[in-house]
Design an enzyme around this catalytic site. Structure first.
Site, short mmCIF file in Angstrom:
data_model
loop_
_atom_site.label_atom_id
_atom_site.label_comp_id
_atom_site.label_asym_id
_atom_site.label_seq_id
_atom_site.Cartn_x
_atom_site.Cartn_y
_atom_site.Cartn_z
N GLU A 438 56.73 -133.63 -98.14
CA GLU A 438 57.75 -134.35 -99.14
C GLU A 438 57.86 -135.64 -98.15
O GLU A 438 58.68 -136.54 -98.51
CB GLU A 438 58.79 -133.77 -98.97
CG GLU A 438 58.63 -132.08 -100.13
CD GLU A 438 57.96 -132.12 -101.28
OE1 GLU A 438 57.50 -133.33 -101.52
OE2 GLU A 438 56.82 -130.96 -101.33
C1 FAD Z 1 53.65 -125.79 -94.82
C2 FAD Z 1 53.63 -127.43 -95.79
C3 FAD Z 1 53.78 -126.79 -97.05
C4 FAD Z 1 52.67 -128.33 -97.81
N1 FAD Z 1 52.81 -128.14 -98.83
C5 FAD Z 1 52.27 -129.42 -100.31
C6 FAD Z 1 52.20 -129.32 -101.69
O1 FAD Z 1 52.58 -127.90 -101.79
N2 FAD Z 1 51.60 -130.26 -102.42
C7 FAD Z 1 50.95 -131.32 -101.22
O2 FAD Z 1 50.56 -131.80 -102.24
N3 FAD Z 1 51.51 -131.11 -100.14
C8 FAD Z 1 52.26 -130.19 -99.05
N4 FAD Z 1 51.80 -129.87 -98.42
C9 FAD Z 1 51.44 -131.49 -97.01
C10 FAD Z 1 52.23 -132.72 -96.64
O3 FAD Z 1 53.61 -133.15 -97.54
C11 FAD Z 1 51.65 -133.58 -95.76
O4 FAD Z 1 51.06 -132.38 -94.88
C12 FAD Z 1 52.28 -134.92 -94.96
O5 FAD Z 1 52.60 -134.91 -96.77
C13 FAD Z 1 51.84 -135.42 -94.40
O6 FAD Z 1 49.94 -135.70 -94.08
P1 FAD Z 1 49.50 -135.26 -93.48
O7 FAD Z 1 49.67 -133.61 -92.80
O8 FAD Z 1 47.97 -135.61 -94.17
O9 FAD Z 1 49.77 -136.64 -92.36
P2 FAD Z 1 49.71 -137.83 -91.76
O10 FAD Z 1 49.64 -138.57 -92.93
O11 FAD Z 1 48.33 -137.61 -91.69
O12 FAD Z 1 50.65 -138.35 -90.87
C14 FAD Z 1 50.68 -138.12 -90.00
C15 FAD Z 1 51.42 -138.66 -88.73
O13 FAD Z 1 50.85 -140.51 -89.37
C16 FAD Z 1 52.36 -140.94 -89.05
N5 FAD Z 1 51.71 -142.26 -90.68
C17 FAD Z 1 51.11 -141.73 -91.80
N6 FAD Z 1 50.78 -142.86 -92.19
C18 FAD Z 1 51.89 -143.63 -91.62
C19 FAD Z 1 52.24 -144.86 -92.18
N7 FAD Z 1 51.32 -145.05 -92.78
N8 FAD Z 1 52.91 -145.64 -91.06
C20 FAD Z 1 53.65 -145.20 -89.95
N9 FAD Z 1 53.21 -143.33 -90.14
C21 FAD Z 1 52.38 -143.01 -90.75
C22 FAD Z 1 53.36 -139.88 -90.30
O14 FAD Z 1 54.01 -139.81 -90.41
C23 FAD Z 1 52.64 -138.80 -89.28
O15 FAD Z 1 53.39 -138.54 -87.94
C24 FAD Z 1 52.56 -129.55 -97.70
C25 FAD Z 1 52.46 -129.75 -95.79
C26 FAD Z 1 52.47 -128.18 -94.72
C27 FAD Z 1 52.28 -128.42 -93.80
#
Ligand code: FAD
Length: 598
Positions: A438
């Protein structure tokens, strides 16, 4: 109640004495509810939790869902849980009566959600997203979509999801590539794309799965401006029959915690036979989705508080029963239970202060949400601004501080806490997701400082400062709070000072410097908000002790006063060091070359 996982006394204290649920119930929108009905609802939430959630928490963790011959197989008790929640009306609790809901105050819905998530947080992906998906359709979709989807979601026969994330687009949803192609029919599109990490995105029990999916209509602008929202079911209705809609589960994620809910990778339209139904206007998808995301963000904070609660009562029970060591200086004496050791008491007070401060902040936000529903005009906007400002905080502060609290709960059990025999080991893994999904803590912090603080020229911040002033005004009446009050006033002043300091960078258009320490700013903001909530609780409890001196011997009242004192003595002073970090001129993070990190 059998095994203690929440405190009903505390919940009622927060709902009625601190956050004025009675006044909310007096509003004509909630005229069909009264205290007795609310009490019965919370009681029913506890009963469902004791029957369908609590007993299976560990079992569901040990037997996570698996993909077997293309089908996601979950724990056998999941279907029963969802039926019980649907029959109890919990998927439409806060929806209006005309939309088939129970129209209960959001404060009550939040309290019940807290109970459910405390009892077995791993199942929240099934239950929490259903109501959110239905609310989204109710608010923005056509009458046909509402009629087809909402009753089934409300009953729990169909499962709702939130399908946003793609392999290359997590935090940055503007980069999604899922595409919707026009079919020539109004509102009906062919969908192609991949979504990852979709909670409850597929499993064997529901008759259908309804994805609230973000995709870009072919030819529409790049970035977040060109994103639309679609209802994409697993099975679509054709000639009154449900037929496959070409949504395939490509894989299942094997997670660290929250194992009861399947988190899946979905492929849409591999056979060019997947249809999606546009919700509302095209290119408004992210705006609409923010409604679901904001609800989900608050629910993440509630979940973190729930897990802290379960962990706290487990640690407390253990500490009361585990004999180990002797009183300092009493080498020959009897062993004492570890709860007698000052360090264990410190850890329990810390957990209690974060848990009860967080829960109070969450219910404060639910109260603002009820005021948005029941007020009109400027006053409505006033509470909406406060809610918008606090949403990233109420998602992040309980999540980040909750990890510390659950870690300390585990620590109270020593080596046994680290083993599977007690639930702490699971809770420590389960709670770790809360600062990630989220919107990560980093993203919530950018939202807080980069958008919410700036909203309407800082109006939301001014409204929050007024709320702080009201709390100070009420507390000033009691000399018992003379030592605490200046601590809070200083903390609120530090937050104001830091905000002005950082805003100066924004005014000079140094946006990267303005936002570089947004996460540290979030930490400070959260701490001051917890202080605000502890001052409010301290005021109410002091008044209760003045009104009835017998309360001065009541463990609940004494425990509240002691925990408030602990919070301001041990936790709140971190305001000073955070302020010092945020006022620095070193530009340390921005000035770090990536090669220096090798
Ligand atoms: C158990 C689980 C359930 C989930 N359920 C859902 C769901 O039901 N529906 C859905 O759509 N998604 C879902 N997600 C996805 C979740 O919302 C994402 O994993 C999350 O938004 C982060 O995206 P990412 O994993 O691609 O990480 P990234 O976006 O790649 O982030 C990696 C790191 O970089 C940092 N970062 C990224 N961009 C920036 C920036 N611009 N400035 C500073 N720091 C930054 C982040 O804070 C993080 O620390 C789920 C994930 C998990 C693990």
């Amino acid at each position: 109640m059998g095994k203690k996982f929440v405190s009903l006394t505390n919940l009622n204290f927060l709902l009625y004495d601190v956050h004025g649920l009675k006044e909310i119930l007096n509003h004509h929108y909630y005229r069909h509810q009264d205290k007795q009905a609310v009490d019965l609802m919370i009681e029913s939430a506890i009963k469902i939790s004791e029957k369908y959630l609590l007993p299976f928490m560990s079992e569901m963790d040990k037997k996570p869902p698996e993909l077997v011959n293309g089908e996601v197989v979950t724990h056998p008790k999941i279907a029963k849980l969802i039926k019980a929640m649907g029959d109890g009306g919990w998927f439409c609790a806060s929806a209006s009566l005309e939309n088939g809901g129970m129209q209960i105050p959001l404060m009550v819905d939040t309290a019940a959600n807290f109970v459910f998530q405390a009892a077995n947080n791993g199942t929240y992906g099934f239950t929490g997203l259903n109501a959110g998906a239905a609310n989204l359709i109710l608010e923005f979709a056509s009458t046909e979509l509402k009629e087809e989807y909402v009753p089934k979601l409300h009953s729990g026969k169909w499962q709702g999801t939130m399908a946003l994330t793609e392999p290359q687009a997590g935090s940055s949803l503007g980069d999604i590539t899922s595409t919707a192609y026009s079919t020539g029919q109004d509102g009906i599109y062919k969908i192609k794309g991949q979504k990852v990490f979709i909670s409850a995105g597929d499993y064997e029990h529901p008759e259908n799965i309804v994805h609230m999916m973000l995709a870009r209509i072919e030819g529409e602008p790049e970035g977040s401006k060109g994103i639309s929202l679609f209802v994409v079911p697993k099975y679509r209705s054709e000639k009154k029959k449900l037929v496959s809609n070409d949504v395939k589960t490509a894989g299942i994620f094997h997670k660290m915690g929250q194992k009861a809910t399947p988190t899946v990778h979905l492929a849409f339209g591999e056979k060019n036979n997947c249809f999606g139904y546009l919700v509302g206007d095209k290119n408004q998808g992210l705006n609409y989705m923010f409604k679901l995301m904001n609800e989900a963000r608050i629910s993440v904070g509630i979940g973190a508080a729930g897990m802290m609660s379960m962990a706290y009562y487990a640690a407390l029970e253990y500490a009361n029963e585990r004999p180990q060591g002797r009183k300092i200086g009493d080498k020959e004496g009897e062993q004492i239970n570890i709860i007698e050791h000052a360090d264990i008491k410190r850890m329990l007070l810390k957990q209690k202060s974060i848990l009860e401060g967080s829960l109070s902040l969450i219910l404060q936000c639910a109260n603002f949400a009820d005021l948005v529903k029941t007020k009109e005009g400027d006053l409505r906007d006033h509470y909406q601004l406060l809610l918008d400002l606090l949403t990233p905080v109420v998602k992040t502060c309980p999540s980040e501080r909750g990890i510390e609290a659950v870690s300390d709960a585990l620590q109270c059990l020593g080596g046994y806490g680290y083993c599977e025999d007690f639930e702490l080991e699971q809770l420590y893994r389960d709670i770790r997701i809360t600062p990630i999904y989220e919107g990560t803590t980093g993203i919530q912090s950018l939202d807080l400082l980069g958008r919410k603080v700036l909203m309407e020229n800082g109006k939301a911040m001014q409204l929050l400062a007024k709320e702080f002033e009201f709390a100070v005004r009420d507390a000033r009446y009691y000399e018992e709070l003379n030592d605490i009050l200046p601590l809070f006033e200083d903390g609120a002043a530090e937050l104001k000072k830091v905000t002005h300091h950082l805003l100066a960078f924004a005014m000079k258009n140094k946006l990267d410097r303005f936002l570089a320490d947004a996460t540290i700013y979030m930490e400070l903001f959260g701490l001051v908000c917890l202080g605000w909530q502890w001052l409010k609780q301290g005021t109410v409890i002091t008044e209760a002790c003045r009104k009835n001196v017998e309360n001065l011997e009541n463990p609940f009242h004494l425990g509240k006063i002691q925990t408030m004192k602990y919070f301001f003595t041990y936790e709140f002073p971190r305001v000073k060091s955070l302020t010092e970090t945020l006022m620095n001129d070193a530009d340390l993070t921005l000035g770090t070359d990536k090669s220096w990190l090798e």
